[in-house]
Scaffold this active site. Sequence first.
Site, PDB file in Angstrom:
ATOM      1  N   ASP A   3       8.945  32.698 -43.528  1.00 44.99           N
ATOM      2  CA  ASP A   3       7.563  33.010 -43.913  1.00 44.99           C
ATOM      3  C   ASP A   3       6.813  31.686 -44.057  1.00 44.99           C
ATOM      4  O   ASP A   3       7.422  30.616 -44.104  1.00 44.99           O
ATOM      5  CB  ASP A   3       7.500  33.806 -45.234  1.00 44.99           C
ATOM      6  CG  ASP A   3       6.059  34.171 -45.610  1.00 44.99           C
ATOM      7  OD1 ASP A   3       5.288  34.564 -44.710  1.00 44.99           O
ATOM      8  OD2 ASP A   3       5.684  34.038 -46.794  1.00 44.99           O
ATOM      9  N   SER A   4       5.504  31.788 -44.185  1.00 39.48           N
ATOM     10  CA  SER A   4       4.700  30.582 -44.370  1.00 39.48           C
ATOM     11  C   SER A   4       4.907  29.981 -45.762  1.00 39.48           C
ATOM     12  O   SER A   4       4.492  28.863 -46.012  1.00 39.48           O
ATOM     13  CB  SER A   4       3.221  30.935 -44.212  1.00 39.48           C
ATOM     14  OG  SER A   4       2.859  31.872 -45.214  1.00 39.48           O
ATOM     15  N   TYR A  35      -0.452  30.511 -42.803  1.00 42.63           N
ATOM     16  CA  TYR A  35      -0.385  30.833 -41.378  1.00 42.63           C
ATOM     17  C   TYR A  35      -1.613  31.659 -40.963  1.00 42.63           C
ATOM     18  O   TYR A  35      -2.013  31.633 -39.815  1.00 42.63           O
ATOM     19  CB  TYR A  35       0.858  31.688 -41.085  1.00 42.63           C
ATOM     20  CG  TYR A  35       2.165  30.948 -40.879  1.00 42.63           C
ATOM     21  CD1 TYR A  35       2.274  29.567 -41.039  1.00 42.63           C
ATOM     22  CD2 TYR A  35       3.315  31.655 -40.494  1.00 42.63           C
ATOM     23  CE1 TYR A  35       3.497  28.925 -40.835  1.00 42.63           C
ATOM     24  CE2 TYR A  35       4.526  31.017 -40.284  1.00 42.63           C
ATOM     25  CZ  TYR A  35       4.615  29.655 -40.462  1.00 42.63           C
ATOM     26  OH  TYR A  35       5.816  29.028 -40.251  1.00 42.63           O
ATOM     27  N   GLY A  36      -2.142  32.403 -41.906  1.00 42.34           N
ATOM     28  CA  GLY A  36      -3.141  33.428 -41.580  1.00 42.34           C
ATOM     29  C   GLY A  36      -4.441  32.921 -40.996  1.00 42.34           C
ATOM     30  O   GLY A  36      -5.250  33.700 -40.494  1.00 42.34           O
ATOM     31  N   CYS A  66       6.809  37.969 -42.392  1.00 36.86           N
ATOM     32  CA  CYS A  66       5.405  37.562 -42.385  1.00 36.86           C
ATOM     33  C   CYS A  66       4.692  38.374 -41.317  1.00 36.86           C
ATOM     34  O   CYS A  66       5.085  38.349 -40.147  1.00 36.86           O
ATOM     35  CB  CYS A  66       5.341  36.067 -42.047  1.00 36.86           C
ATOM     36  SG  CYS A  66       3.687  35.425 -41.796  1.00 36.86           S
ATOM     37  N   ASN A  67       3.658  39.101 -41.728  1.00 37.41           N
ATOM     38  CA  ASN A  67       2.906  39.917 -40.767  1.00 37.41           C
ATOM     39  C   ASN A  67       2.197  39.051 -39.731  1.00 37.41           C
ATOM     40  O   ASN A  67       2.179  39.362 -38.547  1.00 37.41           O
ATOM     41  CB  ASN A  67       1.853  40.746 -41.501  1.00 37.41           C
ATOM     42  CG  ASN A  67       2.457  41.836 -42.363  1.00 37.41           C
ATOM     43  OD1 ASN A  67       2.436  42.998 -42.008  1.00 37.41           O
ATOM     44  ND2 ASN A  67       2.998  41.473 -43.500  1.00 37.41           N
ATOM     45  N   GLU A 144       1.002  31.624 -54.054  1.00 38.77           N
ATOM     46  CA  GLU A 144       1.658  30.317 -53.862  1.00 38.77           C
ATOM     47  C   GLU A 144       1.569  29.473 -55.138  1.00 38.77           C
ATOM     48  O   GLU A 144       2.424  28.640 -55.397  1.00 38.77           O
ATOM     49  CB  GLU A 144       1.019  29.556 -52.692  1.00 38.77           C
ATOM     50  CG  GLU A 144       1.375  30.107 -51.316  1.00 38.77           C
ATOM     51  CD  GLU A 144       2.860  29.957 -50.949  1.00 38.77           C
ATOM     52  OE1 GLU A 144       3.453  28.920 -51.266  1.00 38.77           O
ATOM     53  OE2 GLU A 144       3.414  30.900 -50.348  1.00 38.77           O
ATOM     54  N   CYS A 176       0.431  41.937 -45.872  1.00 40.61           N
ATOM     55  CA  CYS A 176       0.863  40.533 -45.853  1.00 40.61           C
ATOM     56  C   CYS A 176       1.966  40.435 -46.894  1.00 40.61           C
ATOM     57  O   CYS A 176       1.853  41.031 -47.973  1.00 40.61           O
ATOM     58  CB  CYS A 176      -0.316  39.637 -46.230  1.00 40.61           C
ATOM     59  SG  CYS A 176       0.124  37.947 -46.691  1.00 40.61           S
ATOM     60  N   HIS A 178       2.870  38.309 -48.902  1.00 45.42           N
ATOM     61  CA  HIS A 178       2.545  37.729 -50.212  1.00 45.42           C
ATOM     62  C   HIS A 178       2.019  38.784 -51.202  1.00 45.42           C
ATOM     63  O   HIS A 178       2.184  38.655 -52.412  1.00 45.42           O
ATOM     64  CB  HIS A 178       1.461  36.645 -50.079  1.00 45.42           C
ATOM     65  CG  HIS A 178       1.972  35.311 -49.590  1.00 45.42           C
ATOM     66  ND1 HIS A 178       2.348  35.091 -48.302  1.00 45.42           N
ATOM     67  CD2 HIS A 178       2.153  34.135 -50.248  1.00 45.42           C
ATOM     68  CE1 HIS A 178       2.738  33.816 -48.162  1.00 45.42           C
ATOM     69  NE2 HIS A 178       2.630  33.223 -49.335  1.00 45.42           N
TER      70      HIS A 178
HETATM   71  N1  DGL Z   1       2.860  36.064 -45.729  1.00 45.86           N
HETATM   72  C1  DGL Z   1       2.155  36.009 -44.515  1.00 45.86           C
HETATM   73  C2  DGL Z   1       1.847  37.357 -43.915  1.00 45.86           C
HETATM   74  O1  DGL Z   1       2.596  38.297 -44.157  1.00 45.86           O
HETATM   75  C3  DGL Z   1       1.131  34.954 -44.250  1.00 45.86           C
HETATM   76  C4  DGL Z   1       0.271  34.435 -45.330  1.00 45.86           C
HETATM   77  C5  DGL Z   1      -0.381  33.190 -44.845  1.00 45.86           C
HETATM   78  O2  DGL Z   1       0.333  32.187 -44.741  1.00 45.86           O
HETATM   79  O3  DGL Z   1      -1.583  33.223 -44.515  1.00 45.86           O
HETATM   80  O4  DGL Z   1       0.925  37.517 -43.168  1.00 45.86           O
END
Ligand code: DGL
Length: 252
Positions: A3-4, A35-36, A66-67, A144, A176, A178
């Site tokens: 994951d990010s 990542y988003g 991570c989506n 985070e 997501c 998170h």
């Molecule tokens: N946890 C991630 C997801 O499921 C990404 C969150 C991120 O880094 O923007 O999309």
Amino acid sequence: MIDSGVGGLSVLREIHALLPDTTIQYIADTAWCPYGVRSAEEIRDRTSALTELLIKRGAELIVIACNSATIAAIEALRAQFPVPFIGMEPGVKPAAALTKTDTIGVLATELSLKGDKFLHLVSTHARHLRVITQPCPKFVELVEAGTLEGELVESAIIEYTHDMMAASADVLILGCSHYPFLRPALENSLPEHIQLIDTGSAIARRAAKLKPQKTTSPSISILTTGSPEKINSLLPKLTPGLSAECQPLSIS
Ligand code: DGL
């Protein structure tokens, strides 16, 4: 698992609960979080390097927890590596089955919501419904930082759910990895009839079907490209009872 950042630990806790005899290596790519808001190409390159590293360390099944990374990269990863992959996508199908107002809300990252994959998911399962989408970058920042409740969380929840609540959505998708850490705060802030969907336990069931190897001395290692101290300080809150210590990971 990749994951990010710490978000995928919401999936790790489900997998560990179902498969306690399985060794898990988890990479929090905190140096590249979030990542988003990145391009799909950047995420493909990055997750490819992380997958290679996990395979070298003995991984036989990769969970993209991570989506955003799933949407951006999973097809390329499957084509590149000879191991099975499990990815995540917003739970549009279960949400469509539950809504009584024919209106669902999707909370996810900008990247997850803007691609063809998401449009395809909606046209397959929710063509007949109103689907209100909302990127929630502050949710990732808050998780985070280990901020799972309080004023900042409440105001972000009000901001991000305002339009979907105004449209009478009755099922909200936590799209997501998170966001499940904010589930208690969301449940506190939103009206009681609102149902929240996340796909962590479905991912764990899929992992169990692939029957990963059991070991007599299973372990959980958490690696980060960011600060291990910071993640170690969050672990008691995010994964209480789990014995794991975060170590640094440097990749070239
Ligand atoms: N946890 C991630 C997801 O499921 C990404 C969150 C991120 O880094 O923007 O999309």
